[in-house]
Design an enzyme around this catalytic site. Sequence first.
Site, PDB file in Angstrom:
ATOM      1  N   GLU A  58       0.870  -1.172   0.000  1.00  0.00           N
ATOM      2  CA  GLU A  58       0.000   0.000   0.000  1.00  0.00           C
ATOM      3  C   GLU A  58       0.910   1.225   0.000  1.00  0.00           C
ATOM      4  O   GLU A  58       1.827   1.319   0.811  1.00  0.00           O
ATOM      5  CB  GLU A  58      -0.878  -0.004   1.247  1.00  0.00           C
ATOM      6  CG  GLU A  58      -1.885   1.138   1.315  1.00  0.00           C
ATOM      7  CD  GLU A  58      -2.701   1.099   2.605  1.00  0.00           C
ATOM      8  OE1 GLU A  58      -3.890   1.430   2.545  1.00  0.00           O
ATOM      9  OE2 GLU A  58      -2.128   0.743   3.666  1.00  0.00           O
ATOM     10  N   GLU A  83      -8.173  11.690   2.265  1.00  0.00           N
ATOM     11  CA  GLU A  83      -8.489  10.869   3.421  1.00  0.00           C
ATOM     12  C   GLU A  83      -8.727  11.763   4.628  1.00  0.00           C
ATOM     13  O   GLU A  83      -8.000  12.742   4.839  1.00  0.00           O
ATOM     14  CB  GLU A  83      -7.371   9.879   3.743  1.00  0.00           C
ATOM     15  CG  GLU A  83      -7.697   9.023   4.960  1.00  0.00           C
ATOM     16  CD  GLU A  83      -6.812   7.797   5.109  1.00  0.00           C
ATOM     17  OE1 GLU A  83      -7.157   6.947   5.951  1.00  0.00           O
ATOM     18  OE2 GLU A  83      -5.796   7.690   4.392  1.00  0.00           O
TER      19      GLU A  83
END
Length: 230
Positions: free
Chosen positions: A123, A214
């Site tokens: 990730e 985010e």
Amino acid sequence: MFSIKSILLVLAGAAATVALPFDVATRDPGTLVERDETLTTSGTGTYGGYYYSLYIQNNCCTTFKLGTGTYDVSWASGAEDVVAGIGWQTGSTSRVLTYTAKYGATGDTLIALYGWSTNPLVEYYVIDYVGTYNPCSGGTQLGQVTSDGGTYNICETTRTNAPSIQGTATFHQYISVRTSNRLGGTITFANHVKAWASHGLNLGAMNYQILATEGYESNGETVVTITSHN
């Protein structure tokens, strides 16, 4: 689709500020691209020639509006963790994109080029704007890379038995964080891939890749537009 903050709850350190954040309460709506599709629950798909991804931890109080090459996401702290963005269902290590952003949020937030690889499962984040927590504060510090008119700190961390695109797994995170926040510009991803590899951090087969917002236990709104890409 998983919060850096939830991984590194012990992180601290205020991020640099950016001039001219927009006020979502007083902005001129005429300056925004008209949105054509709105989502309020987690999901993925394609719209306007881009792949989109929306993750809401509690499926609460979030609105994700899509246009052609642009999105407007607003959320409240009740959602706990929100990750939203547009990009490509299959990423590219040679991706070059230019974007603009408007930011009106508080707390633990970020804007980044975000994605996954497989074999190895990784990730990754190339973070251009970071709010109250800097995720590299708690990772393994690996140096810096200069790219696109700025300097990025490089770090790596490992998640053990954590959610991933392949279910519960152990995997690495590769992270670049710009030392001075910005809201728009060019991201040359190959520069980060090369810098990571120089420290033994190698990506595998590319999975999805998005220009993401985010927000973790925070609230606000961002408007992000991809203006060009290869």
